[in-house]
Design a protein around this motif. Structure first.
Motif, PDB file in Angstrom:
ATOM      1  N   LEU A  95       0.846  -1.189   0.000  1.00 34.47           N
ATOM      2  CA  LEU A  95       0.000   0.000   0.000  1.00 34.47           C
ATOM      3  C   LEU A  95       0.883   1.241   0.000  1.00 34.47           C
ATOM      4  O   LEU A  95       1.974   1.233   0.575  1.00 34.47           O
ATOM      5  N   ILE A  96       0.397   2.307  -0.628  1.00 32.98           N
ATOM      6  CA  ILE A  96       1.058   3.609  -0.563  1.00 32.98           C
ATOM      7  C   ILE A  96       0.053   4.597   0.027  1.00 32.98           C
ATOM      8  O   ILE A  96      -1.071   4.726  -0.474  1.00 32.98           O
ATOM      9  N   LEU A  97       0.451   5.263   1.099  1.00 32.38           N
ATOM     10  CA  LEU A  97      -0.405   6.231   1.776  1.00 32.38           C
ATOM     11  C   LEU A  97       0.189   7.625   1.613  1.00 32.38           C
ATOM     12  O   LEU A  97       1.363   7.831   1.893  1.00 32.38           O
ATOM     13  N   ILE A  98      -0.633   8.568   1.182  1.00 37.03           N
ATOM     14  CA  ILE A  98      -0.204   9.962   1.030  1.00 37.03           C
ATOM     15  C   ILE A  98      -1.042  10.812   1.973  1.00 37.03           C
ATOM     16  O   ILE A  98      -2.268  10.865   1.840  1.00 37.03           O
ATOM     17  N   THR A  99      -0.376  11.496   2.904  1.00 43.28           N
ATOM     18  CA  THR A  99      -1.104  12.212   3.950  1.00 43.28           C
ATOM     19  C   THR A  99      -1.067  13.726   3.745  1.00 43.28           C
ATOM     20  O   THR A  99      -0.763  14.487   4.660  1.00 43.28           O
ATOM     21  N   GLY A 100      -1.391  14.163   2.533  1.00 38.84           N
ATOM     22  CA  GLY A 100      -1.671  15.564   2.292  1.00 38.84           C
ATOM     23  C   GLY A 100      -0.513  16.434   1.853  1.00 38.84           C
ATOM     24  O   GLY A 100       0.654  16.069   1.931  1.00 38.84           O
ATOM     25  N   ASP A 101      -0.886  17.620   1.352  1.00 42.46           N
ATOM     26  CA  ASP A 101       0.036  18.664   0.891  1.00 42.46           C
ATOM     27  C   ASP A 101       0.944  18.170  -0.229  1.00 42.46           C
ATOM     28  O   ASP A 101       2.157  18.434  -0.228  1.00 42.46           O
ATOM     29  N   GLN A 102       0.346  17.511  -1.209  1.00 45.76           N
ATOM     30  CA  GLN A 102       1.105  17.152  -2.409  1.00 45.76           C
ATOM     31  C   GLN A 102       1.437  18.393  -3.229  1.00 45.76           C
ATOM     32  O   GLN A 102       2.443  18.423  -3.925  1.00 45.76           O
ATOM     33  N   LEU A 103       0.569  19.390  -3.189  1.00 52.77           N
ATOM     34  CA  LEU A 103       0.763  20.612  -3.973  1.00 52.77           C
ATOM     35  C   LEU A 103       0.876  21.812  -3.037  1.00 52.77           C
ATOM     36  O   LEU A 103       0.882  21.668  -1.823  1.00 52.77           O
ATOM     37  N   ASN A 104       0.960  23.004  -3.639  1.00 56.32           N
ATOM     38  CA  ASN A 104       1.022  24.243  -2.869  1.00 56.32           C
ATOM     39  C   ASN A 104      -0.211  25.085  -3.156  1.00 56.32           C
ATOM     40  O   ASN A 104      -0.602  25.257  -4.315  1.00 56.32           O
ATOM     41  N   SER A 105      -0.789  25.616  -2.105  1.00 54.50           N
ATOM     42  CA  SER A 105      -2.032  26.364  -2.261  1.00 54.50           C
ATOM     43  C   SER A 105      -1.850  27.649  -3.056  1.00 54.50           C
ATOM     44  O   SER A 105      -2.806  28.158  -3.635  1.00 54.50           O
ATOM     45  N   GLY A 106      -0.626  28.180  -3.100  1.00 51.54           N
ATOM     46  CA  GLY A 106      -0.380  29.419  -3.809  1.00 51.54           C
ATOM     47  C   GLY A 106       0.138  29.241  -5.225  1.00 51.54           C
ATOM     48  O   GLY A 106       0.467  30.225  -5.899  1.00 51.54           O
ATOM     49  N   GLU A 107       0.238  28.009  -5.698  1.00 48.18           N
ATOM     50  CA  GLU A 107       0.699  27.725  -7.056  1.00 48.18           C
ATOM     51  C   GLU A 107      -0.416  27.010  -7.812  1.00 48.18           C
ATOM     52  O   GLU A 107      -0.929  25.997  -7.353  1.00 48.18           O
ATOM     53  N   GLU A 108      -0.770  27.510  -8.981  1.00 47.15           N
ATOM     54  CA  GLU A 108      -1.894  26.931  -9.717  1.00 47.15           C
ATOM     55  C   GLU A 108      -1.583  25.537 -10.250  1.00 47.15           C
ATOM     56  O   GLU A 108      -2.481  24.726 -10.480  1.00 47.15           O
ATOM     57  N   ASN A 109      -0.307  25.240 -10.441  1.00 50.00           N
ATOM     58  CA  ASN A 109       0.114  23.963 -11.015  1.00 50.00           C
ATOM     59  C   ASN A 109      -0.299  22.776 -10.140  1.00 50.00           C
ATOM     60  O   ASN A 109       0.007  22.734  -8.947  1.00 50.00           O
ATOM     61  N   THR A 110      -1.005  21.823 -10.739  1.00 48.45           N
ATOM     62  CA  THR A 110      -1.363  20.576 -10.045  1.00 48.45           C
ATOM     63  C   THR A 110      -0.705  19.352 -10.673  1.00 48.45           C
ATOM     64  O   THR A 110      -0.862  18.244 -10.165  1.00 48.45           O
ATOM     65  N   SER A 111       0.032  19.553 -11.777  1.00 44.09           N
ATOM     66  CA  SER A 111       0.526  18.407 -12.539  1.00 44.09           C
ATOM     67  C   SER A 111       1.601  17.620 -11.791  1.00 44.09           C
ATOM     68  O   SER A 111       1.692  16.397 -11.943  1.00 44.09           O
ATOM     69  N   ILE A 112       2.438  18.303 -10.982  1.00 39.96           N
ATOM     70  CA  ILE A 112       3.460  17.571 -10.230  1.00 39.96           C
ATOM     71  C   ILE A 112       2.791  16.588  -9.281  1.00 39.96           C
ATOM     72  O   ILE A 112       3.181  15.414  -9.174  1.00 39.96           O
ATOM     73  N   ALA A 113       1.749  17.056  -8.599  1.00 43.67           N
ATOM     74  CA  ALA A 113       1.030  16.197  -7.656  1.00 43.67           C
ATOM     75  C   ALA A 113       0.327  15.058  -8.378  1.00 43.67           C
ATOM     76  O   ALA A 113       0.450  13.887  -7.993  1.00 43.67           O
ATOM     77  N   THR A 114      -0.420  15.367  -9.418  1.00 40.64           N
ATOM     78  CA  THR A 114      -1.211  14.325 -10.097  1.00 40.64           C
ATOM     79  C   THR A 114      -0.328  13.352 -10.871  1.00 40.64           C
ATOM     80  O   THR A 114      -0.609  12.155 -10.895  1.00 40.64           O
ATOM     81  N   ASP A 115       0.749  13.852 -11.477  1.00 36.74           N
ATOM     82  CA  ASP A 115       1.647  12.945 -12.219  1.00 36.74           C
ATOM     83  C   ASP A 115       2.332  11.969 -11.264  1.00 36.74           C
ATOM     84  O   ASP A 115       2.507  10.785 -11.597  1.00 36.74           O
ATOM     85  N   SER A 116       2.743  12.452 -10.104  1.00 30.71           N
ATOM     86  CA  SER A 116       3.399  11.555  -9.146  1.00 30.71           C
ATOM     87  C   SER A 116       2.399  10.519  -8.628  1.00 30.71           C
ATOM     88  O   SER A 116       2.745   9.337  -8.475  1.00 30.71           O
ATOM     89  N   ILE A 117       1.173  10.937  -8.368  1.00 30.07           N
ATOM     90  CA  ILE A 117       0.150   9.984  -7.916  1.00 30.07           C
ATOM     91  C   ILE A 117      -0.103   8.934  -8.989  1.00 30.07           C
ATOM     92  O   ILE A 117      -0.191   7.734  -8.698  1.00 30.07           O
ATOM     93  N   SER A 118      -0.207   9.376 -10.237  1.00 29.01           N
ATOM     94  CA  SER A 118      -0.451   8.439 -11.345  1.00 29.01           C
ATOM     95  C   SER A 118       0.662   7.398 -11.439  1.00 29.01           C
ATOM     96  O   SER A 118       0.400   6.198 -11.625  1.00 29.01           O
ATOM     97  N   ALA A 119       1.923   7.831 -11.300  1.00 30.82           N
ATOM     98  CA  ALA A 119       3.048   6.899 -11.366  1.00 30.82           C
ATOM     99  C   ALA A 119       3.049   5.951 -10.171  1.00 30.82           C
ATOM    100  O   ALA A 119       3.333   4.752 -10.314  1.00 30.82           O
ATOM    101  N   LEU A 120       2.732   6.459  -9.000  1.00 29.47           N
ATOM    102  CA  LEU A 120       2.696   5.626  -7.797  1.00 29.47           C
ATOM    103  C   LEU A 120       1.607   4.563  -7.891  1.00 29.47           C
ATOM    104  O   LEU A 120       1.765   3.447  -7.375  1.00 29.47           O
ATOM    105  N   CYS A 121       0.515   4.883  -8.561  1.00 33.63           N
ATOM    106  CA  CYS A 121      -0.589   3.927  -8.705  1.00 33.63           C
ATOM    107  C   CYS A 121      -0.196   2.720  -9.552  1.00 33.63           C
ATOM    108  O   CYS A 121      -0.884   1.689  -9.523  1.00 33.63           O
ATOM    109  N   GLN A 122       0.885   2.840 -10.316  1.00 31.32           N
ATOM    110  CA  GLN A 122       1.389   1.694 -11.082  1.00 31.32           C
ATOM    111  C   GLN A 122       2.168   0.727 -10.201  1.00 31.32           C
ATOM    112  O   GLN A 122       2.471  -0.398 -10.620  1.00 31.32           O
ATOM    113  N   ILE A 123       2.495   1.156  -8.980  1.00 34.06           N
ATOM    114  CA  ILE A 123       3.277   0.327  -8.065  1.00 34.06           C
ATOM    115  C   ILE A 123       2.388  -0.439  -7.097  1.00 34.06           C
ATOM    116  O   ILE A 123       2.565  -1.643  -6.880  1.00 34.06           O
ATOM    117  N   ALA A 124       1.419   0.258  -6.507  1.00 35.05           N
ATOM    118  CA  ALA A 124       0.546  -0.339  -5.482  1.00 35.05           C
ATOM    119  C   ALA A 124      -0.688   0.552  -5.332  1.00 35.05           C
ATOM    120  O   ALA A 124      -0.679   1.707  -5.783  1.00 35.05           O
TER     121      ALA A 124
END
Length: 310
Positions: free
Chosen positions: A79-108
Motif C-alpha cells: 500500500l502507498i499512503l499519502i497524507t496531504g500537501d502534495q501541492l502548494n495552495s499558492g501555485e496553480e500547477n497541479t501536474s506535479i502532484a497528479t503525475d506523481s500519484i499516477s506513477a505511484l498507482c502503477q506500483i501499489a
C-alpha cells in the motif's frame, strides 16, 4: 609570511563555515532518505508493507519525480499512503502532484488524505482536488473509509482532514462533532484500522492516540521541525511551537497497542528552508507480534549457537 598564513587559515575556516550549511541545505532539498519501522500487533495475521509519503509541496526529485518513484518501487509496498500537501495552495500547477500519484498507482494501491494546502487550493481556485487525485488513480478519503483485504489481512483504511480532538472535548465545545462522529464510526470495527490524517498535534498533545481506538495513524504537516539542530531536534512546528521534541518517528499509546507514524515529509513552503532535514520516505512493516518474537528468538539463537555449528 605569517600574515599570509593567517589569512589562508581564515579563508579556509570561512569556506568550511559556509560550505557545511550549504551542503546541508542542498541535501535537505534534493536528497531522499528512507525511514523504516516495524509495528507488531496481535491483530495482524499477515505482513503488510506500507510506504507513506507526505508534504511533497510540488517538489521534484529527478525528472518527473523519477528518483522518488524508483525508490518507492524498490520498497515493494503493498500500500502507498499519502497524507496531504502534495501541492502548494499558492501555485496553480497541479501536474506535479497528479503525475506523481499516477506513477505511484502503477506500483501499489494509493490512498490519499487531504492537507491544508489542498483545502486552501480548493478555496482559492475553485478546483475539486479530490476529483483530480481520483482521476490520477488514487482513492481519496475525506471523512470516508474503505474496508479492504491485503495479503489476507482485513483492514479498514480511512482519511480525515482535521484536528481530531478526542470526544471528551465535545463537553467544552472545542471538538468538532462531525469529526468525532466519523472517528467513532471508523473505530467501530473488528478490522485493523489505519487512519490518514494530515495534522498530528491532537494525537500527541491532546491524548488522541490513547482515547481514539485506532490501531495505526499516519500523519505529517510539521516537516520534522523544518530546521533540525544536532542533539536538539526540530526547531519549530505549527501547533507545537518551539523545540517541541515530538516531530518525527513512531509514537505509541500508553497501553502499547496503538501507534502514530509521523513523517518529516518531502518538501516545504516555509520562508526558512529545510536544514539538516533530509526529505523522507517512510516504510512501515505491519507484522504479526508472534512472528516478530520468533525473529528475535532466532536471532538470539544464532548469536549464541550459530558459530558453534561451523
Amino acid at each position: 609570511m605569517m600574515q599570509r598564513w593567517k589569512w589562508k587559515n581564515i579563508l579556509f575556516i570561512g569556506l568550511i563555515l559556509l560550505g557545511v550549511p550549504g551542503i546541508s541545505l542542498f541535501r535537505s532539498k534534493y536528497s531522499l532518505g528512507l525511514s523504516e519501522y516495524e509495528i507488531c500487533s496481535n491483530r495482524i495475521v499477515s505482513d503488510i508493507r506500507i510506504v507513506q509519503l507526505t508534504d511533497l509541496h510540488n517538489s521534484t526529485f529527478g525528472d518527473n519525480n523519477a528518483d522518488l518513484i524508483a525508490l518507492v518501487q524498490e520498497q515493494n509496498p503493498d500500500l502507498i499512503l499519502i497524507t496531504g500537501d502534495q501541492l502548494n495552495s499558492g501555485e496553480e500547477n497541479t501536474s506535479i502532484a497528479t503525475d506523481s500519484i499516477s506513477a505511484l498507482c502503477q506500483i501499489a494501491p494509493v490512498y490519499v488524505s487531504l492537507g491544508n494546502h489542498e483545502v486552501e487550493y480548493q478555496q482559492s481556485y475553485n478546483t475539486d482536488i479530490k476529483a483530480l487525485y481520483e482521476q490520477a488513480g488514487a482513492t481519496v478519503l475525506e471523512r470516508e473509509y474503505v474496508d479492504t483485504e491485503v495479503n489476507g489481512q482485513q483492514l479498514r483504511i480511512g482519511g480525515i482532514y482535521g484536528y481530531c480532538l478526542p470526544a471528551r472535548y465535545l463537553e467544552t465545545n472545542e471538538a468538532d462533532p462531525e469529526e468525532c462522529a466519523f472517528l467513532s464510526e471508523f473505530q467501530d470495527t473488528d478490522r485493523y484500522t489505519v487512519l490518514l490524517t494530515h495534522m498530528p498535534v491532537c494525537w500527541l498533545i491532546n491524548d488522541g492516540i490513547n482515547e481514539w481506538d485506532i490501531d495505526c495513524v499516519f500523519s505529517g504537516h510539521v516537516h520534522g521541525g523544518e530546521v533540525i539542530l544536532p542533539f536538539i531536534g526540530g526547531m519549530y512546528a505549527p501547533d507545537f511551537g518551539w523545540f517541541p521534541g515530538k516531530l518525527e518517528g513512531v509514537y505509541t499509546s500508553d497501553d502499547g497497542t496503538k501507534n502514530l507514524v509521523l513523517s518529516r515529509g518531502l518538501g516545504t513552503t516555509e520562508v526558512i528552508p529545510r536544514f539538516n532535514n533530509i526529505p523522507e520516505i517512510v516504510v512501515v512493516d505491519l507484522m504479526q507480534k508472534l512472528k516478530l518474537n520468533m525473529i528475535i528468538i532466532q536471532a538470539i539463537d544464532f548469536c549464541m549457537n550459530g558459530y558453534r555449528h561451523r
